[in-house]
Scaffold this motif. Structure first.
Motif, PDB file in Angstrom:
ATOM      1  N   VAL A 107      51.587  46.139  36.215  1.00  0.00           N
ATOM      2  CA  VAL A 107      50.820  45.401  35.205  1.00  0.00           C
ATOM      3  C   VAL A 107      49.587  44.771  35.858  1.00  0.00           C
ATOM      4  O   VAL A 107      48.482  44.811  35.293  1.00  0.00           O
ATOM      5  N   ARG A 108      49.767  44.233  37.052  1.00  0.00           N
ATOM      6  CA  ARG A 108      48.615  43.633  37.739  1.00  0.00           C
ATOM      7  C   ARG A 108      47.549  44.693  38.013  1.00  0.00           C
ATOM      8  O   ARG A 108      46.351  44.423  37.858  1.00  0.00           O
ATOM      9  N   ALA A 109      47.969  45.891  38.406  1.00  0.00           N
ATOM     10  CA  ALA A 109      47.006  46.972  38.650  1.00  0.00           C
ATOM     11  C   ALA A 109      46.243  47.297  37.364  1.00  0.00           C
ATOM     12  O   ALA A 109      45.035  47.565  37.386  1.00  0.00           O
ATOM     13  N   ARG A 194      43.461  36.993  28.012  1.00  0.00           N
ATOM     14  CA  ARG A 194      43.392  37.635  29.332  1.00  0.00           C
ATOM     15  C   ARG A 194      43.464  36.634  30.482  1.00  0.00           C
ATOM     16  O   ARG A 194      44.213  36.841  31.440  1.00  0.00           O
ATOM     17  N   ALA A 195      42.697  35.558  30.378  1.00  0.00           N
ATOM     18  CA  ALA A 195      42.655  34.593  31.476  1.00  0.00           C
ATOM     19  C   ALA A 195      44.030  33.993  31.742  1.00  0.00           C
ATOM     20  O   ALA A 195      44.417  33.762  32.901  1.00  0.00           O
ATOM     21  N   THR A 196      44.801  33.764  30.687  1.00  0.00           N
ATOM     22  CA  THR A 196      46.148  33.199  30.846  1.00  0.00           C
ATOM     23  C   THR A 196      47.065  34.170  31.570  1.00  0.00           C
ATOM     24  O   THR A 196      47.806  33.784  32.488  1.00  0.00           O
ATOM     25  N   LEU A 197      47.042  35.442  31.184  1.00  0.00           N
ATOM     26  CA  LEU A 197      47.914  36.429  31.828  1.00  0.00           C
ATOM     27  C   LEU A 197      47.517  36.655  33.284  1.00  0.00           C
ATOM     28  O   LEU A 197      48.381  36.759  34.161  1.00  0.00           O
ATOM     29  N   VAL A 198      46.221  36.704  33.557  1.00  0.00           N
ATOM     30  CA  VAL A 198      45.760  36.876  34.938  1.00  0.00           C
ATOM     31  C   VAL A 198      46.222  35.699  35.792  1.00  0.00           C
ATOM     32  O   VAL A 198      46.701  35.871  36.913  1.00  0.00           O
ATOM     33  N   ARG A 199      46.118  34.493  35.242  1.00  0.00           N
ATOM     34  CA  ARG A 199      46.550  33.306  36.000  1.00  0.00           C
ATOM     35  C   ARG A 199      48.040  33.366  36.290  1.00  0.00           C
ATOM     36  O   ARG A 199      48.486  33.013  37.386  1.00  0.00           O
ATOM     37  N   ALA A 200      48.822  33.843  35.327  1.00  0.00           N
ATOM     38  CA  ALA A 200      50.264  33.959  35.550  1.00  0.00           C
ATOM     39  C   ALA A 200      50.563  34.926  36.686  1.00  0.00           C
ATOM     40  O   ALA A 200      51.399  34.650  37.554  1.00  0.00           O
ATOM     41  N   HIS A 201      49.886  36.056  36.691  1.00  0.00           N
ATOM     42  CA  HIS A 201      50.134  37.054  37.743  1.00  0.00           C
ATOM     43  C   HIS A 201      49.638  36.575  39.100  1.00  0.00           C
ATOM     44  O   HIS A 201      50.156  37.010  40.136  1.00  0.00           O
ATOM     45  N   GLU A 202      48.659  35.695  39.099  1.00  0.00           N
ATOM     46  CA  GLU A 202      48.123  35.191  40.369  1.00  0.00           C
ATOM     47  C   GLU A 202      48.943  34.050  40.943  1.00  0.00           C
ATOM     48  O   GLU A 202      48.953  33.846  42.162  1.00  0.00           O
TER      49      GLU A 202
END
Length: 259
Positions: A107-109, A194-202
């Motif tokens: 998912v991160r990719a 998008r920003a929320t999901l990216v922050r979760a993965h980071e």
């Protein structure tokens, strides 16, 4: 301070489909996403399910690291159907990227491959090939209405017991019986700002096989996840019996010209 003179950023939705797993519970053979349903690989059904939503302008398929070329060829062979007048099936871009060892890495990719102008992201299981477009649209609409994370879900038909896990096949003691009315069975696509999901993965560290539920990662940030109604045909094809049911659903759709 909010500048009302600046126009709101246009919303663009992309879907990420992690399809790098092998699906061992369906038995030996091709990876689960490449098993056929009605003569067409499940992955193709899943991509088409996302493309049927007018809101989805890009689908990112995350393929096995050593099979990205095969998946791309497969997608080229099964062109998206031309949709009804005013529809967008034929205008949906498809991108294939190599995935990682876990679903979380894949998912991160997919997230890293998104263009900068994508504001909202759907994450969809390739093994849920028959999710109706109305369910996809309901998730998108809830995200665009301001929810940072949205999941489609259904009430449970069965009573659920929490147990103390033991060895396979041995009796396990029950430790609690959750109130069924408060429980939901979660489906996909799950939708996110998008920003929320990216922050979760980071920021959310997950051990072992990684996260299998992106909404669960967002919950760990302290962000509220909301539920919209799911659909009984958005079930996950995991075991051979699920494949039989999926074939029956697909046959019924084709018989009624609904697919």
């Amino acid at each position: 301070m909010h500048d009302e003179s600046r126009p709101e950023r246009p919303r663009r939705t992309a879907a990420v489909i992690p399809a790098a797993g092998r699906g061992v519970r369906l038995g030996p053979g091709a990876p689960k996403a490449l098993r056929t349903l009605g003569g067409t690989p499940m992955l193709i059904h899943a991509v088409r399910a996302m493309a049927r939503s007018r809101a989805v302008s890009l689908v990112v398929v995350v393929a096995p690291a050593d099979g990205a070329g095969e998946v791309k060829n497969l997608l080229d062979e099964h062109a998206l159907p031309v949709g009804p007048p005013g529809g967008s099936w034929g205008r949906t871009d498809i991108l294939v990227v190599p995935g990682g060892d876990t679903r979380q890495e894949s998912v991160r990719a997919g997230l890293e491959a998104l263009p900068e102008d994508v504001t909202d992201v759907l994450v969809h299981d390739a093994a849920r090939p028959l999710v109706p477009v109305d369910t996809v649209d309901a998730v998108v609409e809830a995200v665009r209405a301001g929810a940072p994370a949205v999941v489609p879900a259904l009430p449970l038909a069965d009573t659920v017991k929490e147990v103390e896990p033991g060895r396979p096949g041995e009796p396990e003691p029950v430790v609690a019986t959750p109130e069924r009315a408060r429980l939901r069975a979660v489906q996909t696509p799950q939708g996110f700002d998008r920003a929320t999901l990216v922050r979760a993965h980071e920021t959310v560290a997950v051990n072992g096989e990684g996260a299998t539920d992106d909404a669960g990662m967002v919950e760990k940030l302290g962000v509220t996840v909301v539920v919209v109604p799911g659909h009984e045909e958005a079930f996950k094809v995991t075991r051979p019996l699920d494949l039989v049911l999926a074939e029956a659903v697909l046959a019924r759709r084709r018989a009624t010209d609904a697919y």
